[in-house]
Design a protein around this motif. Structure first.
Motif, PDB file in Angstrom:
ATOM      1  N   ALA A  65      -2.433  -6.051  23.290  1.00 36.93           N
ATOM      2  CA  ALA A  65      -2.789  -6.115  21.871  1.00 36.93           C
ATOM      3  C   ALA A  65      -3.952  -5.160  21.618  1.00 36.93           C
ATOM      4  CB  ALA A  65      -3.173  -7.531  21.495  1.00 36.93           C
ATOM      5  N   ILE A  66      -3.790  -4.284  20.641  1.00 36.34           N
ATOM      6  CA  ILE A  66      -4.886  -3.407  20.231  1.00 36.34           C
ATOM      7  C   ILE A  66      -5.683  -4.181  19.178  1.00 36.34           C
ATOM      8  CG2 ILE A  66      -5.532  -1.183  19.250  1.00 36.34           C
ATOM      9  CD1 ILE A  66      -4.010  -0.922  21.876  1.00 36.34           C
TER      10      ILE A  66
ATOM     11  N   THR B 151       3.782   2.966  16.927  1.00 35.51           N
ATOM     12  CA  THR B 151       4.732   3.190  15.836  1.00 35.51           C
ATOM     13  C   THR B 151       4.135   2.828  14.475  1.00 35.51           C
ATOM     14  OG1 THR B 151       5.711   1.014  16.219  1.00 35.51           O
ATOM     15  CG2 THR B 151       6.756   2.893  17.306  1.00 35.51           C
ATOM     16  N   VAL B 152       2.877   2.366  14.490  1.00 38.36           N
ATOM     17  CA  VAL B 152       2.066   2.260  13.272  1.00 38.36           C
ATOM     18  C   VAL B 152       0.680   2.753  13.639  1.00 38.36           C
ATOM     19  CG1 VAL B 152       3.307   0.342  12.164  1.00 38.36           C
ATOM     20  CG2 VAL B 152       1.486  -0.145  13.789  1.00 38.36           C
TER      21      VAL B 152
ATOM     22  N   LYS C 194       3.120 -10.343  16.378  1.00 39.96           N
ATOM     23  CA  LYS C 194       3.489  -8.930  16.332  1.00 39.96           C
ATOM     24  C   LYS C 194       4.828  -8.656  16.997  1.00 39.96           C
ATOM     25  CE  LYS C 194      -1.387  -7.617  16.348  1.00 39.96           C
ATOM     26  NZ  LYS C 194      -2.469  -6.819  16.941  1.00 39.96           N
TER      27      LYS C 194
ATOM     28  N   MET D  57      -9.523   3.176  16.213  1.00 41.69           N
ATOM     29  CA  MET D  57      -9.709   4.117  15.109  1.00 41.69           C
ATOM     30  C   MET D  57      -8.588   5.144  15.166  1.00 41.69           C
ATOM     31  SD  MET D  57     -12.359   3.353  13.282  1.00 41.69           S
ATOM     32  CE  MET D  57     -13.052   4.775  12.458  1.00 41.69           C
ATOM     33  N   ASP D  58      -8.134   5.568  13.991  1.00 40.23           N
ATOM     34  CA  ASP D  58      -7.072   6.572  13.941  1.00 40.23           C
ATOM     35  C   ASP D  58      -7.645   7.960  14.184  1.00 40.23           C
ATOM     36  OD1 ASP D  58      -5.634   4.796  11.134  1.00 40.23           O
ATOM     37  OD2 ASP D  58      -5.303   4.537  13.288  1.00 40.23           O
TER      38      ASP D  58
ATOM     39  N   LYS E  25       0.792  -1.221   0.000  1.00 41.66           N
ATOM     40  CA  LYS E  25       0.000   0.000   0.000  1.00 41.66           C
ATOM     41  C   LYS E  25       0.825   1.272   0.000  1.00 41.66           C
ATOM     42  CE  LYS E  25      -2.074   1.033   4.109  1.00 41.66           C
ATOM     43  NZ  LYS E  25      -1.465   1.817   5.160  1.00 41.66           N
ATOM     44  N   ASN E  26       2.130   1.164  -0.216  1.00 38.71           N
ATOM     45  CA  ASN E  26       2.950   2.370  -0.323  1.00 38.71           C
ATOM     46  C   ASN E  26       2.462   3.227  -1.481  1.00 38.71           C
ATOM     47  OD1 ASN E  26       4.611   1.701   1.798  1.00 38.71           O
ATOM     48  ND2 ASN E  26       6.213   0.811   0.501  1.00 38.71           N
TER      49      ASN E  26
ATOM     50  N   SER F 180      -5.265   1.738  13.978  1.00 36.59           N
ATOM     51  CA  SER F 180      -6.292   0.958  13.270  1.00 36.59           C
ATOM     52  C   SER F 180      -5.743  -0.332  12.690  1.00 36.59           C
ATOM     53  CB  SER F 180      -6.913   1.788  12.130  1.00 36.59           C
ATOM     54  OG  SER F 180      -5.931   2.089  11.155  1.00 36.59           O
TER      55      SER F 180
ATOM     56  N   GLY G  42      -4.018  -2.426  14.317  1.00 35.78           N
ATOM     57  CA  GLY G  42      -3.967  -3.433  15.369  1.00 35.78           C
ATOM     58  C   GLY G  42      -2.586  -3.743  15.901  1.00 35.78           C
ATOM     59  N   PRO G  43      -1.817  -2.721  16.279  1.00 34.07           N
ATOM     60  CA  PRO G  43      -0.464  -3.001  16.770  1.00 34.07           C
ATOM     61  C   PRO G  43      -0.481  -3.475  18.218  1.00 34.07           C
ATOM     62  CG  PRO G  43      -0.930  -0.672  16.948  1.00 34.07           C
ATOM     63  CD  PRO G  43      -2.144  -1.303  16.315  1.00 34.07           C
ATOM     64  N   VAL G  44       0.721  -3.686  18.729  1.00 40.44           N
ATOM     65  CA  VAL G  44       0.900  -3.972  20.149  1.00 40.44           C
ATOM     66  C   VAL G  44       1.185  -2.635  20.844  1.00 40.44           C
ATOM     67  CG1 VAL G  44       2.469  -5.020  21.811  1.00 40.44           C
ATOM     68  CG2 VAL G  44       1.714  -6.312  19.828  1.00 40.44           C
TER      69      VAL G  44
ATOM     70  N   TRP H  81      -1.343  -8.952  10.113  1.00 41.56           N
ATOM     71  CA  TRP H  81      -0.362  -9.513  11.046  1.00 41.56           C
ATOM     72  C   TRP H  81      -0.307 -11.050  11.007  1.00 41.56           C
ATOM     73  CZ3 TRP H  81       2.899  -6.083  13.229  1.00 41.56           C
ATOM     74  CH2 TRP H  81       2.470  -4.751  13.381  1.00 41.56           C
TER      75      TRP H  81
ATOM     76  N   ILE I  89      -7.405  12.007  13.638  1.00 43.52           N
ATOM     77  CA  ILE I  89      -6.827  12.993  12.715  1.00 43.52           C
ATOM     78  C   ILE I  89      -5.872  13.923  13.473  1.00 43.52           C
ATOM     79  CG2 ILE I  89      -7.367  14.968  11.224  1.00 43.52           C
ATOM     80  CD1 ILE I  89      -9.978  13.540  10.506  1.00 43.52           C
TER      81      ILE I  89
ATOM     82  N   SER J 270       3.849   1.940   6.078  1.00 44.09           N
ATOM     83  CA  SER J 270       3.370   2.087   4.714  1.00 44.09           C
ATOM     84  C   SER J 270       2.604   3.402   4.624  1.00 44.09           C
ATOM     85  CB  SER J 270       2.422   0.930   4.419  1.00 44.09           C
ATOM     86  OG  SER J 270       2.745   0.321   3.227  1.00 44.09           O
ATOM     87  N   SER J 271       2.258   3.802   3.429  1.00 44.67           N
ATOM     88  CA  SER J 271       1.441   4.997   3.261  1.00 44.67           C
ATOM     89  C   SER J 271       0.134   4.840   4.036  1.00 44.67           C
ATOM     90  CB  SER J 271       1.157   5.220   1.777  1.00 44.67           C
ATOM     91  OG  SER J 271       2.369   5.272   1.066  1.00 44.67           O
ATOM     92  N   ILE J 272      -0.413   5.958   4.510  1.00 38.46           N
ATOM     93  CA  ILE J 272      -1.530   5.836   5.446  1.00 38.46           C
ATOM     94  C   ILE J 272      -2.860   5.549   4.765  1.00 38.46           C
ATOM     95  CG2 ILE J 272      -0.437   7.287   7.174  1.00 38.46           C
ATOM     96  CD1 ILE J 272      -2.312   9.557   6.324  1.00 38.46           C
ATOM     97  N   HIS J 273      -2.961   5.747   3.446  1.00 33.42           N
ATOM     98  CA  HIS J 273      -4.259   5.502   2.785  1.00 33.42           C
ATOM     99  C   HIS J 273      -4.274   4.154   2.086  1.00 33.42           C
ATOM    100  CE1 HIS J 273      -5.612   9.443   3.797  1.00 33.42           C
ATOM    101  NE2 HIS J 273      -4.637  10.033   3.160  1.00 33.42           N
TER     102      HIS J 273
END
Lengths: 330, 336
Positions: B90-91, B35-36, A235, B95-96, A198-199, B39, B41-43, A321, B98, B333-336
């Motif tokens: 774990a998330i 760090t990401v 993760k 929601m992100d 998705k870059n 939305s 689902g990071p840790v 993930w 703005i 990665s890009s956010i969209h």
């Protein structure tokens, strides 16, 4: 002379038939700053490994920087194989038995032999540029309809043994694309696959040798194929490695037929957690060995049985993930 | 229990001496940045440190923004005197934002005593993109901004990466751009530590960007450089950064710094989507707010050494040392 020619032809046909007995899967990989050369080299290596078997479909994965280079990769592959069988998508990296690559590289999975291969494609889904936060309804509808349109093209879906789905819809919105597919094919057909990178400027699905966006491709395999599909989420570095080893081992144990290929649609996020890029591949090889054709790619979302505890693991979902590990046997 | 109570009284006394306003919780907590994007689902990680000289057992319950699903809901903690540990949650659903601010609260139960830790988290992430470095910041709308306010002046930090470049777009609200103004920032591999010995070697790449003549970038340190030189007031002109593109533009009350560095010359970062790295940034505004420190909004604790930031000729440092240069960030990665 005519008798000799007929004999040679008959022997060749017989050899081809014998070699193609059962499904045929082969992989190759190449890296080169020159994208055309990378594509051509990978394609030539693959042709040599196929030993005369004509592939019915190729899944090409690449991780070059920009559109022009990605187009050159496909041209390189098309210099060896017909464009109409060249499909796939952009990824963050890839691996085969030969190793792991994540810069200026291409890998190819060839599918052929005694296997039915049905290809479906949809573009202009209408999902591009839509935000899940602010345009959810429109986005969900676009992806569900896209998935439905895709699946409706598959005439043999009831006989399908495995559906490989590659789409321009990253996690978490990949679930909506899958929803649309499953409204047509149902929830019992094993589905694996991944979302393309998705870059910005790199989100391409390949169909018949062309770059496309806002699109998806489905590759349905039919015939005497046994499929074992396992999904595992992780993760952290240690968990990525352990789940890859255990997931691959579980997929191998669950299949009664002789394994013919190992496929892994893996997560780019998992790749980012690895302290050493080769560790996950080595964990997989510890479970499946180093002989079986092995194809893996790092994606922006995966399709397969989710490992998040509160879902039915016999049904494929769209998630992130995960490593979606498939063993295909005959 | 009496021992723990005594330890807490000691902490309370020390807090009153130092002027610390926080409740005297025996466990110091810091929740790490995302760090990401949440939305995805990071840790979510946090560092817990036992501040006392006795073992501490605690139960933690985390409260994230409404609608989020986090597992496990509670965690038990057992720490030896002075011990630190990292906990993970774990998330599962988020929601992100703005605004890129995620308020969260931790309820901490130590025996019968209840404490609260509140923190505003940010997503400290660098999306994939290749901007043109031309003074036009409209391309930076797809970055993930991190904002800080220092004496009513705002600084907004945005970053991008691609296979060849690490890029920064920094908006500094200030009354004037002077010859003494500069950005100073550091990048290091994820989970690096700043050494505490002058004989040690650097773990970071460190840069200074001045606004003079449209903008100039200097590189003061690379990994492996000796830290003995960190205290020296080195002349920036002797350390021009190679392969750096800079544009500094003044628009109204905002100074826009825009730059791209050669990421292939920073191989230690091993940049790839999903990989963490360390980053922090200072804004030198000696005629205005003084030093602005990105670490100040990250709940960092005071730097353990004088080696966190390099001195340079012309720099004006406050009496209070800046915080460490290592805040957790991530390539994404890009956010969209």
């Amino acid at each position: 002379m005519t008798h000799k020619l007929v004999t040679i032809t008959l022997v060749s046909l017989l050899a081809n038939t014998l070699m193609a007995a059962g499904p045929v899967f082969e992989t190759s990989m190449a890296e080169n700053e020159n994208a055309f050369n990378a594509g051509q080299t990978a394609a030539r290596k693959l042709r040599d490994k196929l030993k005369g078997v004509t592939p019915k479909a190729l899944i090409v994965t690449e991780c070059f920087e920009d559109r022009a280079q990605k187009a050159d990769v496909l041209k390189g592959v098309a210099s060896v194989f017909p464009k109409k069988i060249i499909h796939g998508g952009s990824a963050y990296g890839m691996y085969t038995q030969a190793g792991v690559l994540d810069i200026d590289a291409v890998s190819i999975l060839a599918i052929g032999g005694e296997l039915g291969v049905d290809i479906a494609f949809v573009d202009h889904m209408g999902a591009a540029g839509l935000s899940l936060e602010t345009q959810k309804d429109q986005l969900v509808n676009a992806l569900r309809q896209g998935g439905k349109t895709l699946a409706q093209q598959l005439a043999e879906s009831r006989k399908g043994m495995l559906l490989i789905l590659i789409g321009d819809a990253h996690s978490p919105k990949n679930q909506f694309l899958l929803d649309g597919v499953q409204t047509v094919v149902g929830k019992t057909l094993p589905i694996t696959g991944g979302s393309v990178c998705k870059n910005a400027g790199q989100n391409f699905v390949f169909h018949q040798g062309e770059l496309t966006q806002d699109s998806a491709i489905a590759i349905l395999l039919t015939g005497s194929l046994e499929v074992s599909l396992v999904g595992r989420q992780a993760k952290s570095n240690d968990q990525v490695i352990s789940t890859a080893r255990e997931g691959a081992a579980t997929a191998m144990k669950s299949i009664k037929a002789k394994p013919a290929a190992f496929l892994a649609f893996d997560c780019g996020g998992r790749m980012g957690k690895l302290d050493r890029l080769e560790d996950e591949l080595e964990a997989i090889q510890a479970s499946v060995g180093k002989e079986i054709p092995l194809y893996g790619c790092y994606c922006a979302g995966e399709f397969g049985p989710s490992d998040t505890g509160n879902t039915d693991t016999s049904t494929s979902t769209g998630c992130g993930w995960h490593i979606m590990a498939s063993v295909l046997g005959h | 229990m009496n021992t723990l109570r005594t330890a807490r009284i000691v902490i309370l006394l020390m807090s009153s001496i130092t002027g610390a306003a926080e409740n005297a919780c025996p466990v110091r907590l810091r929740v790490h940045n995302f760090t990401v994007n949440p939305s995805t689902g990071p840790v979510s990680e946090m560092t817990a440190t036992n501040l006392t000289n006795v073992p501490v057992r605690a139960e933690l319950r985390a409260h994230y923004p409404a609608g989020w699903v986090v597992a496990p809901a509670t965690q038990k903690l057992s720490l030896a005197p002075g011990e630190s540990t990292v906990l993970s949650l774990a998330i599962e659903k988020a929601m992100d934002s703005i605004e890129n601010i995620y308020p969260m609260t931790l309820d901490i139960l130590v025996g019968e005593d209840h404490y609260t830790h509140t923190q505003h988290l940010v997503c400290a992430s660098t999306p994939y993109y290749r901007p043109a470095i031309d003074g036009d910041l409209s391309e930076w709308n797809d970055a993930i901004p991190v904002s800080m306010t220092t004496r009513d002046k705002t600084t907004v930090v945005r970053s991008y990466w691609n296979k060849k470049q690490f890029c920064l777009g920094v908006d500094v609200q200030e009354d004037a751009l002077t010859d003494h103004d500069a950005l100073q920032f550091a990048l290091a591999p994820g989970k690096s530590k700043t050494p505490t010995s002058h004989e040690a070697k650097s773990t970071r790449y460190e840069f200074v960007v001045t606004g003079r003549e449209g903008g100039t970038c200097y590189q003061l340190l690379s990994p492996g450089d000796l830290l003995t030189q960190v205290s020296d007031a080195r002349d920036l002109n002797a350390f021009p950064a190679k392969d750096a593109t800079v544009r500094v533009v003044r628009k109204g009350q905002i100074t826009h710094y825009e730059l791209a560095l050669n990421l292939r010359a920073m191989r230690a970062l091993r940049a790839t989507a999903g990989r963490e790295y360390c980053f922090s940034l200072l804004v030198h505004d000696p005629t205005g707010t003084g030093l602005r420190d990105l670490g100040s909004i990250m709940r960092l604790h005071p730097a353990e050494s004088d080696l966190a930031w390099s001195n340079w000729k012309g720099a004006r440092w406050p009496l209070k040392k800046p915080l460490d240069n290592k805040v957790e960030f991530g390539f994404c990665s890009s956010i969209h």
